[in-house]
Design a protein around this motif. Structure first.
Motif, PDB file in Angstrom:
ATOM      1  N   ASP A  54      -6.851   5.258  -5.152  1.00 53.72           N
ATOM      2  CA  ASP A  54      -8.291   5.503  -5.091  1.00 53.72           C
ATOM      3  C   ASP A  54      -8.701   6.738  -5.889  1.00 53.72           C
ATOM      4  OD1 ASP A  54     -10.888   4.903  -4.347  1.00 53.72           O
ATOM      5  OD2 ASP A  54     -10.789   6.149  -2.539  1.00 53.72           O
ATOM      6  N   LEU A  55      -8.315   6.781  -7.159  1.00 55.92           N
ATOM      7  CA  LEU A  55      -8.658   7.918  -8.010  1.00 55.92           C
ATOM      8  C   LEU A  55     -10.171   8.053  -8.171  1.00 55.92           C
ATOM      9  CD1 LEU A  55      -6.107   7.560 -10.950  1.00 55.92           C
ATOM     10  CD2 LEU A  55      -5.945   9.049  -8.951  1.00 55.92           C
ATOM     11  N   GLN A  56     -10.630   9.291  -8.248  1.00 53.00           N
ATOM     12  CA  GLN A  56     -12.047   9.502  -8.533  1.00 53.00           C
ATOM     13  C   GLN A  56     -12.389   8.993  -9.931  1.00 53.00           C
ATOM     14  OE1 GLN A  56     -13.647  13.410  -7.667  1.00 53.00           O
ATOM     15  NE2 GLN A  56     -15.072  13.300  -9.376  1.00 53.00           N
ATOM     16  N   HIS A  57     -11.497   9.217 -10.879  1.00 50.10           N
ATOM     17  CA  HIS A  57     -11.731   8.786 -12.260  1.00 50.10           C
ATOM     18  C   HIS A  57     -10.909   7.531 -12.566  1.00 50.10           C
ATOM     19  CE1 HIS A  57     -14.082  12.367 -13.069  1.00 50.10           C
ATOM     20  NE2 HIS A  57     -13.144  13.060 -12.470  1.00 50.10           N
ATOM     21  N   ASN A  58     -11.113   6.510 -11.733  1.00 51.38           N
ATOM     22  CA  ASN A  58     -10.451   5.239 -12.005  1.00 51.38           C
ATOM     23  C   ASN A  58     -11.303   4.408 -12.954  1.00 51.38           C
ATOM     24  OD1 ASN A  58     -12.494   4.082 -10.420  1.00 51.38           O
ATOM     25  ND2 ASN A  58     -11.227   4.040  -8.586  1.00 51.38           N
ATOM     26  N   ILE A  59     -10.828   3.225 -13.304  1.00 47.61           N
ATOM     27  CA  ILE A  59     -11.523   2.397 -14.280  1.00 47.61           C
ATOM     28  C   ILE A  59     -12.914   2.007 -13.794  1.00 47.61           C
ATOM     29  CG2 ILE A  59     -11.525   0.131 -15.410  1.00 47.61           C
ATOM     30  CD1 ILE A  59      -8.500   0.360 -15.655  1.00 47.61           C
ATOM     31  N   VAL A  60     -12.990   1.549 -12.538  1.00 45.36           N
ATOM     32  CA  VAL A  60     -14.264   1.055 -12.019  1.00 45.36           C
ATOM     33  C   VAL A  60     -15.331   2.142 -12.011  1.00 45.36           C
ATOM     34  CG1 VAL A  60     -15.405   0.176  -9.943  1.00 45.36           C
ATOM     35  CG2 VAL A  60     -13.232  -0.801 -10.665  1.00 45.36           C
TER      36      VAL A  60
ATOM     37  N   TYR B 131       0.828  -1.208   0.000  1.00 45.77           N
ATOM     38  CA  TYR B 131       0.000   0.000   0.000  1.00 45.77           C
ATOM     39  C   TYR B 131       0.868   1.267   0.000  1.00 45.77           C
ATOM     40  CZ  TYR B 131      -3.991  -3.044   0.934  1.00 45.77           C
ATOM     41  OH  TYR B 131      -4.961  -4.017   0.838  1.00 45.77           O
ATOM     42  N   PHE B 132       0.205   2.410  -0.071  1.00 45.02           N
ATOM     43  CA  PHE B 132       0.880   3.692  -0.269  1.00 45.02           C
ATOM     44  C   PHE B 132       1.952   4.016   0.774  1.00 45.02           C
ATOM     45  CE2 PHE B 132      -1.062   7.257  -3.019  1.00 45.02           C
ATOM     46  CZ  PHE B 132      -0.789   6.527  -4.146  1.00 45.02           C
ATOM     47  N   GLN B 133       1.741   3.633   2.030  1.00 48.34           N
ATOM     48  CA  GLN B 133       2.684   3.989   3.085  1.00 48.34           C
ATOM     49  C   GLN B 133       3.823   2.977   3.205  1.00 48.34           C
ATOM     50  OE1 GLN B 133       2.476   6.831   4.277  1.00 48.34           O
ATOM     51  NE2 GLN B 133       0.490   7.398   5.135  1.00 48.34           N
ATOM     52  N   GLY B 134       3.897   2.026   2.270  1.00 49.22           N
ATOM     53  CA  GLY B 134       4.936   1.013   2.322  1.00 49.22           C
ATOM     54  C   GLY B 134       4.547  -0.191   3.144  1.00 49.22           C
ATOM     55  N   ASP B 135       3.329  -0.173   3.713  1.00 49.45           N
ATOM     56  CA  ASP B 135       2.847  -1.325   4.466  1.00 49.45           C
ATOM     57  C   ASP B 135       2.395  -2.423   3.513  1.00 49.45           C
ATOM     58  OD1 ASP B 135       0.824   0.764   3.993  1.00 49.45           O
ATOM     59  OD2 ASP B 135      -0.586  -0.668   4.843  1.00 49.45           O
ATOM     60  N   VAL B 136       2.467  -3.655   3.986  1.00 41.66           N
ATOM     61  CA  VAL B 136       2.100  -4.821   3.181  1.00 41.66           C
ATOM     62  C   VAL B 136       0.960  -5.542   3.880  1.00 41.66           C
ATOM     63  CG1 VAL B 136       2.875  -7.028   2.240  1.00 41.66           C
ATOM     64  CG2 VAL B 136       4.437  -5.066   2.278  1.00 41.66           C
ATOM     65  N   GLY B 137      -0.106  -5.848   3.117  1.00 47.48           N
ATOM     66  CA  GLY B 137      -1.239  -6.505   3.746  1.00 47.48           C
ATOM     67  C   GLY B 137      -2.309  -6.914   2.768  1.00 47.48           C
ATOM     68  N   ALA B 138      -3.510  -7.122   3.310  1.00 51.11           N
ATOM     69  CA  ALA B 138      -4.642  -7.571   2.498  1.00 51.11           C
ATOM     70  C   ALA B 138      -5.936  -7.015   3.067  1.00 51.11           C
ATOM     71  CB  ALA B 138      -4.694  -9.101   2.466  1.00 51.11           C
ATOM     72  N   ARG B 139      -6.928  -6.901   2.190  1.00 51.61           N
ATOM     73  CA  ARG B 139      -8.242  -6.383   2.580  1.00 51.61           C
ATOM     74  C   ARG B 139      -9.328  -7.249   1.945  1.00 51.61           C
ATOM     75  NH1 ARG B 139      -7.660  -1.301   1.413  1.00 51.61           N
ATOM     76  NH2 ARG B 139      -7.881  -0.314   3.459  1.00 51.61           N
ATOM     77  N   VAL B 140     -10.353  -7.560   2.731  1.00 53.31           N
ATOM     78  CA  VAL B 140     -11.530  -8.280   2.246  1.00 53.31           C
ATOM     79  C   VAL B 140     -12.725  -7.360   2.429  1.00 53.31           C
ATOM     80  CG1 VAL B 140     -12.992 -10.314   2.483  1.00 53.31           C
ATOM     81  CG2 VAL B 140     -10.539 -10.493   2.929  1.00 53.31           C
ATOM     82  N   THR B 141     -13.528  -7.171   1.352  1.00 55.19           N
ATOM     83  CA  THR B 141     -14.664  -6.253   1.408  1.00 55.19           C
ATOM     84  C   THR B 141     -15.926  -6.941   0.923  1.00 55.19           C
ATOM     85  OG1 THR B 141     -13.193  -4.373   0.940  1.00 55.19           O
ATOM     86  CG2 THR B 141     -15.566  -4.023   0.653  1.00 55.19           C
ATOM     87  N   SER B 142     -16.971  -6.838   1.708  1.00 59.46           N
ATOM     88  CA  SER B 142     -18.294  -7.328   1.315  1.00 59.46           C
ATOM     89  C   SER B 142     -19.187  -6.122   1.092  1.00 59.46           C
ATOM     90  CB  SER B 142     -18.881  -8.226   2.407  1.00 59.46           C
ATOM     91  OG  SER B 142     -20.200  -8.632   2.076  1.00 59.46           O
ATOM     92  N   SER B 143     -19.774  -6.018  -0.129  1.00 57.09           N
ATOM     93  CA  SER B 143     -20.584  -4.850  -0.487  1.00 57.09           C
ATOM     94  C   SER B 143     -21.984  -5.277  -0.899  1.00 57.09           C
ATOM     95  CB  SER B 143     -19.932  -4.075  -1.638  1.00 57.09           C
ATOM     96  OG  SER B 143     -18.653  -3.605  -1.273  1.00 57.09           O
TER      97      SER B 143
END
Length: 397
Positions: A357-363, A267-279
């Motif tokens: 997390d761009l406002q005008h990203n692909i998604v 991630y941006f701060q150099g941290d390494v990890g994972a995220r799970v999201t339910s929407s």
């Protein structure tokens, strides 16, 4: 739903006479009339986003007219994303009228909120600003993206000398980017973005996404690198570069209005990890819960967080008519709350799990917030009919 009323307009206006006139044009052009009157009158609607063919809808006009007039299911209705670009590129135009998007700017207004909720320093601290985003298409897939922040109000702890002053919004241009997107074969889309971002960094991002033919599965990749325009901050501390290398996967079940997202990497701060999201989707509102585990740069231990968020569109259902300047609201405004888990303390997150997390990203820009898929449209055909009925009602009124 993106221009869901367009198909209803075409079906309601198309008639035997229209197809007869089209047959005459074809016969005049090549000496052959391959459109038969009184039989099937097939149409294909191709959705262009910033000049890129993203989605195709095929139907027979009489069948679709019966659907919008009497709610009789239309079996001759199909959706696809793979053939949109080749079909559009291979089209032979007998008559063509196009409004170029070059220079037709969108002015996107939205609130921006930076907040600290239920901390040991106060129940709710905030910095509120108006974000004015100028988005101007140039050529196919390309656009200039400028955003200016105007502070409106803030709590005492965001004042000069306050605890959160460094995170308060400032009256300045905080983003100036050039985007270039390409639609590739096999449902692959990639976008390169470069310029000035986050109010003080220069750099670039590449996003690449692949969607399965029905849109149930999406695989993506993001790589970015940003360098601060200043070497040291106000406290004479060296400012680190920001970069990300992330992979993501999304599984969609549109018949249940649900998506599961997985993300992992640096991630941006150099941290390494994972995220799970339910929407879960409620119309155009998205409710999400996510779990993040990430290890800060130089640390040997992972930190765990749970967050809930709501993302709502802050713009009218029907935007003002596009012209050389179109003012509208934002497609989604996100409010989220986060807490630590598995710890005896609840210290604030210091930036772990952050991405571009761009406002005008692909998604958001090209995939209707991740819902531009045949599976989604098949599960929501009633919304096509409702959108046209609402369009007719608003137009008459």
């Amino acid at each position: 739903m993106v221009r869901a009323d367009a198909l209803g307009i075409i079906a309601s206006k198309a008639s035997d006479g229209a197809f007869s006139d089209l047959a005459k044009l074809i016969k005049k052009s090549n000496g052959k009339a391959n459109i038969q009157q009184k039989q099937e009158q097939n149409v294909e609607l191709i959705l262009l986003t910033n000049g890129l063919p993203m989605f195709a809808v095929n139907t027979e006009t009489q069948c679709y007219r019966e659907f919008i007039q009497s709610d009789i299911p239309c079996k001759q209705l199909s959706f696809n994303t793979i053939s949109a670009k080749p079909n559009f590129d291979q089209t032979t135009w007998l008559y063509q009228t196009m409004n170029s998007g070059f220079g037709r700017s969108q002015v996107i207004l939205s609130p921006a909120l930076n907040h600290r909720t239920a901390t040991e320093y106060g129940f709710f601290d905030y910095s509120l600003a108006l974000a004015a985003n100028l988005y101007t298409p140039l050529w196919q897939g390309s656009a200039v993206d400028l955003r200016y922040m105007v502070p409106i109000d803030n709590s005492d702890d965001f004042d000069q000398g306050g605890l959160w002053h460094q995170q308060a919004f400032e009256n300045k241009l905080d983003r100036a980017l050039l985007h270039q997107a390409f639609k590739l074969p096999q449902n692959i889309i990639t976008q390169f973005s470069g310029g000035y971002m986050m109010g003080g960094y220069w750099g670039g991002i590449n996003e690449t996404q692949w969607y399965s033919p029905q849109g149930d599965h999406m695989l993506g990749f993001e790589a970015s690198k940003f360098i601060s325009k200043d070497e040291y901050d106000a406290r004479e501390r060296k400012i680190a570069d920001k970069q990300s290398v992330l992979a993501n996967y999304t599984y969609s079940l549109p018949e249940y209005n649900w998506q599961l997202g997985l993300q992992a990497g640096e991630y941006f701060q150099g941290d390494v990890g994972a995220r799970v999201t339910s929407s879960h989707w409620l119309g155009d509102t998205k409710l999400s819960i996510n779990y993040l585990t990430s290890k800060a740069k130089g640390s040997s231990e992972y930190e765990d967080f749970v967050a809930v968020s709501i993302a709502i569109p802050l713009t009218p259902w029907r935007d003002m008519k596009p012209n050389y300047a179109q003012v509208r609201g934002i497609d989604q405004f996100v409010y989220s709350l986060q807490t630590r888990v598995g710890e005896s303390h609840n210290n604030l997150n210091s930036g772990l799990g952050a991405s571009s997390d761009l406002q005008h990203n692909i998604v958001r820009q090209y995939e209707n917030r991740g819902r531009l898929s045949p599976a989604y449209f098949k599960a929501n055909t009633q919304r096509l009919r409702n959108a046209y009925i609402k369009y007719v009602k608003v137009t008459v009124e």
